[in-house]
Design an enzyme around this catalytic site. Sequence first.
Site, short mmCIF file in Angstrom:
data_model
loop_
_atom_site.label_atom_id
_atom_site.label_comp_id
_atom_site.label_asym_id
_atom_site.label_seq_id
_atom_site.Cartn_x
_atom_site.Cartn_y
_atom_site.Cartn_z
N ASP A 2 -2.52 -6.78 15.79
CA ASP A 2 -1.75 -5.53 15.86
C ASP A 2 -1.96 -4.80 17.17
O ASP A 2 -1.25 -3.84 17.48
CB ASP A 2 -2.05 -4.61 14.67
CG ASP A 2 -3.52 -4.37 14.44
OD1 ASP A 2 -4.33 -4.70 15.33
OD2 ASP A 2 -3.88 -3.85 13.37
N TYR A 19 -1.19 4.58 10.84
CA TYR A 19 -1.58 3.57 11.82
C TYR A 19 -0.38 3.34 12.73
O TYR A 19 0.74 3.11 12.25
CB TYR A 19 -1.95 2.26 11.14
CG TYR A 19 -3.24 2.31 10.35
CD1 TYR A 19 -4.45 2.49 10.99
CD2 TYR A 19 -3.23 2.16 8.96
CE1 TYR A 19 -5.64 2.54 10.27
CE2 TYR A 19 -4.41 2.20 8.24
CZ TYR A 19 -5.62 2.39 8.88
OH TYR A 19 -6.78 2.44 8.17
N ARG A 31 0.84 -1.20 0.00
CA ARG A 31 0.00 0.00 0.00
C ARG A 31 0.87 1.24 0.00
O ARG A 31 2.06 1.21 0.34
CB ARG A 31 -0.90 0.01 1.24
CG ARG A 31 -1.99 -1.02 1.24
CD ARG A 31 -2.76 -1.06 2.55
NE ARG A 31 -1.96 -1.60 3.64
CZ ARG A 31 -2.38 -1.74 4.89
NH1 ARG A 31 -3.61 -1.34 5.22
NH2 ARG A 31 -1.61 -2.27 5.82
#
Length: 367
Positions: free
Chosen positions: A270, A94, A15
């Site tokens: 995560d 993130y 990405r």
Amino acid sequence: MIIGIPKEIKDHEYRVSLTPDGARTLVGLGHRVLVEPSAGDGSGFPDEEYRKAGAQIARDKAHLFAEAELIVKVKEPLLEECPLFRPQQTLFTYLHLASLPQLTKALLDARVLAIAYETTALADGSLPMLKPMSEIAGRMAVQIGAHYLEGLHGGRGLLLGGVAGVAPAHVVILGAGVVGSAATQIAVGMGARVTVINLDLERLRALDALYRGRIVTLAPNQWAIDQTVLDADLVIGAVLVPGAKAPKLVSRAVVSGMKPGSVIVDVAVDQGGCVETIRPTTHSDPVYKVDGVLHYGVPNMPGIVPRTSTLALTNATLPFIVRLSSEGAERAIRSDPALAKGVNLAYGTVTHRGVAEAHGLRFEPLT
């Protein structure tokens, strides 16, 4: 403002944090956009498209970090990138710092302003930048689980939806937020027997009404979780406590009692994961077995579908990037409560309670 778009270097992370159309918007507002060479290649956005949008291609990563005032990424920086930061720089990405003590320390030492996509929250509590990736991860979790249930890949040799005369596989989904709801949609669509466990009874009522008896919904208590997981062929962890570690809902003892060849896909990995035996894995080496149960713990699951993910992510992040760049980070945070909730670290201090509690650090709220 000078906005830097680095190339992601996490394993098999294709990405990119901004599309050429997003860059065009920012350039049109008078900002300078620097893109690391080949940053968009994995998502199908070559350097030339960024040039046509008015962005500039940096000489290399070091040049980009040295010039940019605002660094916009997809995933958290790796430790090797942290020395490139400089004090007062703003990082927007993130972060998931509650499960990353070394990165938290490195960013504190760098004295950056670190704003996390996953804790930026609107007044109604929704998480606008977590939602699109959660939708993708939830849908993919079922596909991935079905893949590893195949005998060729070490699973029980089950077809998720079964066939006439043969029962479908049992999919247990822990959590009914965005990830869990997306996983439910795909699991039901593939014909699985689906059980959803969630704390919010209103959310369970909504799902029950939507699927009209095609799923089983359960309120959580430890006994019910244990018994349901023991019967599962595929368990999907979809629990979220924004900014904090996920609660451990499935113990090692329960995993040991699951059927050999069963599969766990913990999307919450995560944030530490909601299964005691889960640990982060990579796209290069995505699964491992504990007591005969396959575990999939890739934290950047949406990176498998980078073009879809990049387009969806830019749709969500661009309004916030515009505000940060046009108003300046500190003014934007003061004027936008959603962005203020996204601030995890501010120039050497921890400003998110969940991160502070996870690492035993002092919590200093934004003033």
